[in-house]
Design a protein around this motif. Structure first.
Motif, PDB file in Angstrom:
ATOM      1  N   LEU A 212       0.813  -1.213   0.000  1.00 29.57           N
ATOM      2  CA  LEU A 212       0.000   0.000   0.000  1.00 29.57           C
ATOM      3  C   LEU A 212       0.850   1.267   0.000  1.00 29.57           C
ATOM      4  O   LEU A 212       0.363   2.341  -0.349  1.00 29.57           O
ATOM      5  CB  LEU A 212      -0.933   0.007   1.220  1.00 29.57           C
ATOM      6  N   LEU A 213       2.129   1.141   0.410  1.00 27.43           N
ATOM      7  CA  LEU A 213       3.012   2.306   0.357  1.00 27.43           C
ATOM      8  C   LEU A 213       3.195   2.805  -1.078  1.00 27.43           C
ATOM      9  O   LEU A 213       3.550   3.966  -1.299  1.00 27.43           O
ATOM     10  CB  LEU A 213       4.374   1.962   0.965  1.00 27.43           C
ATOM     11  N   LEU A 214       2.964   1.924  -2.049  1.00 22.49           N
ATOM     12  CA  LEU A 214       3.086   2.330  -3.448  1.00 22.49           C
ATOM     13  C   LEU A 214       2.012   3.334  -3.851  1.00 22.49           C
ATOM     14  O   LEU A 214       2.150   4.021  -4.863  1.00 22.49           O
ATOM     15  CB  LEU A 214       3.012   1.098  -4.358  1.00 22.49           C
ATOM     16  N   THR A 215       0.919   3.414  -3.098  1.00 17.85           N
ATOM     17  CA  THR A 215      -0.168   4.334  -3.430  1.00 17.85           C
ATOM     18  C   THR A 215       0.041   5.721  -2.836  1.00 17.85           C
ATOM     19  O   THR A 215      -0.768   6.618  -3.095  1.00 17.85           O
ATOM     20  CB  THR A 215      -1.510   3.772  -2.927  1.00 17.85           C
ATOM     21  N   VAL A 216       1.077   5.902  -2.038  1.00 22.78           N
ATOM     22  CA  VAL A 216       1.310   7.194  -1.391  1.00 22.78           C
ATOM     23  C   VAL A 216       1.684   8.234  -2.444  1.00 22.78           C
ATOM     24  O   VAL A 216       2.548   8.002  -3.294  1.00 22.78           O
ATOM     25  CB  VAL A 216       2.421   7.079  -0.335  1.00 22.78           C
ATOM     26  N   GLY A 217       1.007   9.376  -2.391  1.00 29.96           N
ATOM     27  CA  GLY A 217       1.266  10.442  -3.343  1.00 29.96           C
ATOM     28  C   GLY A 217       2.051  11.576  -2.730  1.00 29.96           C
ATOM     29  O   GLY A 217       2.468  11.528  -1.565  1.00 29.96           O
ATOM     30  N   SER A 218       2.254  12.611  -3.518  1.00 31.94           N
ATOM     31  CA  SER A 218       3.037  13.755  -3.051  1.00 31.94           C
ATOM     32  C   SER A 218       2.254  14.601  -2.055  1.00 31.94           C
ATOM     33  O   SER A 218       2.840  15.237  -1.180  1.00 31.94           O
ATOM     34  CB  SER A 218       3.457  14.618  -4.246  1.00 31.94           C
ATOM     35  N   GLU A 219       0.933  14.636  -2.180  1.00 31.82           N
ATOM     36  CA  GLU A 219       0.117  15.376  -1.227  1.00 31.82           C
ATOM     37  C   GLU A 219      -0.115  14.512   0.006  1.00 31.82           C
ATOM     38  O   GLU A 219      -0.650  13.407  -0.080  1.00 31.82           O
ATOM     39  CB  GLU A 219      -1.214  15.783  -1.863  1.00 31.82           C
ATOM     40  N   PHE A 220       0.264  15.028   1.160  1.00 29.71           N
ATOM     41  CA  PHE A 220       0.238  14.228   2.387  1.00 29.71           C
ATOM     42  C   PHE A 220      -1.141  14.268   3.040  1.00 29.71           C
ATOM     43  O   PHE A 220      -1.751  15.323   3.176  1.00 29.71           O
ATOM     44  CB  PHE A 220       1.289  14.745   3.376  1.00 29.71           C
ATOM     45  N   SER A 221      -1.636  13.086   3.440  1.00 24.60           N
ATOM     46  CA  SER A 221      -2.853  12.941   4.208  1.00 24.60           C
ATOM     47  C   SER A 221      -2.595  11.967   5.337  1.00 24.60           C
ATOM     48  O   SER A 221      -2.407  10.763   5.087  1.00 24.60           O
ATOM     49  CB  SER A 221      -4.003  12.444   3.321  1.00 24.60           C
ATOM     50  N   TYR A 222      -2.582  12.451   6.567  1.00 25.79           N
ATOM     51  CA  TYR A 222      -2.217  11.587   7.690  1.00 25.79           C
ATOM     52  C   TYR A 222      -3.204  10.438   7.852  1.00 25.79           C
ATOM     53  O   TYR A 222      -2.807   9.290   8.022  1.00 25.79           O
ATOM     54  CB  TYR A 222      -2.149  12.416   8.977  1.00 25.79           C
ATOM     55  N   TRP A 223      -4.505  10.725   7.785  1.00 23.40           N
ATOM     56  CA  TRP A 223      -5.509   9.695   8.087  1.00 23.40           C
ATOM     57  C   TRP A 223      -5.538   8.628   7.005  1.00 23.40           C
ATOM     58  O   TRP A 223      -5.860   7.467   7.299  1.00 23.40           O
ATOM     59  CB  TRP A 223      -6.880  10.342   8.232  1.00 23.40           C
TER      60      TRP A 223
END
Length: 226
Positions: A212-223
């Motif tokens: 799922l770390l592969l789905t992390v984008g440049s815009e940060f969302s903590y939740w």
């Protein structure tokens, strides 16, 4: 009993207090001071053991394989040094390939000695048991994944989300709390149902979470991303 008594205190300190204090050291002092965090739980464990009224028992004729201990320590130390410094110096640097080669030779010497010494530090006969070998191999991959995932997440929080080191340590507390409070309960269930199901399903969930770390984008969302 001493083991079950010491585990919650040392684990709680290392897993919860450690990242936060380490972040404070990085922000206010230097990143080198973060390694001091490892010394405190070790010292606390030694103090608790000293007051635990535990007595050491030793069979007659037994002893410590000091040569094997030296081979293992120097071999692994040289290998780790070479792997850490390789990105800076390159594989062709003598300061890299010499300790890498010597470390491999020393560690091979350690394995050979364990097969022939009457008092081995690591009895190789244990690896003939399938459960022991499979359990240790799985544990090695699981802890490697935990360490690497934790490193990647903390770096992402600081370099992409712009968190200071202290806040990055606090942001990772939910994962640590789940690990601390569920591990003992899963241990009880493992004793009741056997470890195989948990050693299979647990790493599978962990691998899915890592993907799922592969789905992390440049815009940060903590939740969503944490």
């Amino acid at each position: 009993p001493p083991r079950s008594t010491l585990f919650p205190y040392t684990t709680l300190f290392r897993s919860i207090v450690g990242p936060v204090i380490g972040g404070v050291f990085v922000d206010l002092l230097s990143w080198r001071w973060a390694f001091v965090v490892n010394v405190v739980p070790i010292a606390a464990t030694l103090v608790l053991l000293a007051h635990g009224r535990l007595r050491d028992s030793r069979q007659r004729g037994s002893g410590i394989d000091w040569i094997g201990a030296a081979l293992c320590t120097l071999g692994l130390g040289a290998l780790v040094f070479a792997l850490i410094e390789q990105p800076t110096l390159g594989w062709d640097a003598p300061a890299i390939w010499i300790p890498l080669t010597c470390g491999a030779i020393l560690f091979i010497g350690f394995i050979v000695r364990q097969a022939h010494t009457p008092q081995p530090i690591l009895p190789l006969d244990m690896f003939r048991k399938r459960n022991f070998t499979a359990g240790n191999l799985t544990t090695a991959f699981v802890y490697a994944g935990i360490s690497l995932n934790g490193f990647v997440v903390v770096v992402y929080l600081q370099q992409n989300a712009g968190f200071p080191a202290t806040l990055a340590g606090l942001a990772s507390l939910p994962m640590t709390l789940l690990l601390v409070f569920l591990s003992s309960r899963i241990g009880v269930l493992s004793g009741r149902w056997g470890p195989r199901i948990f050693m299979t399903v647990g790493p599978a969930f962990m691998g899915f979470g890592a993907l799922l770390l592969l789905t992390v984008g440049s815009e940060f969302s903590y939740w969503w991303q944490m």
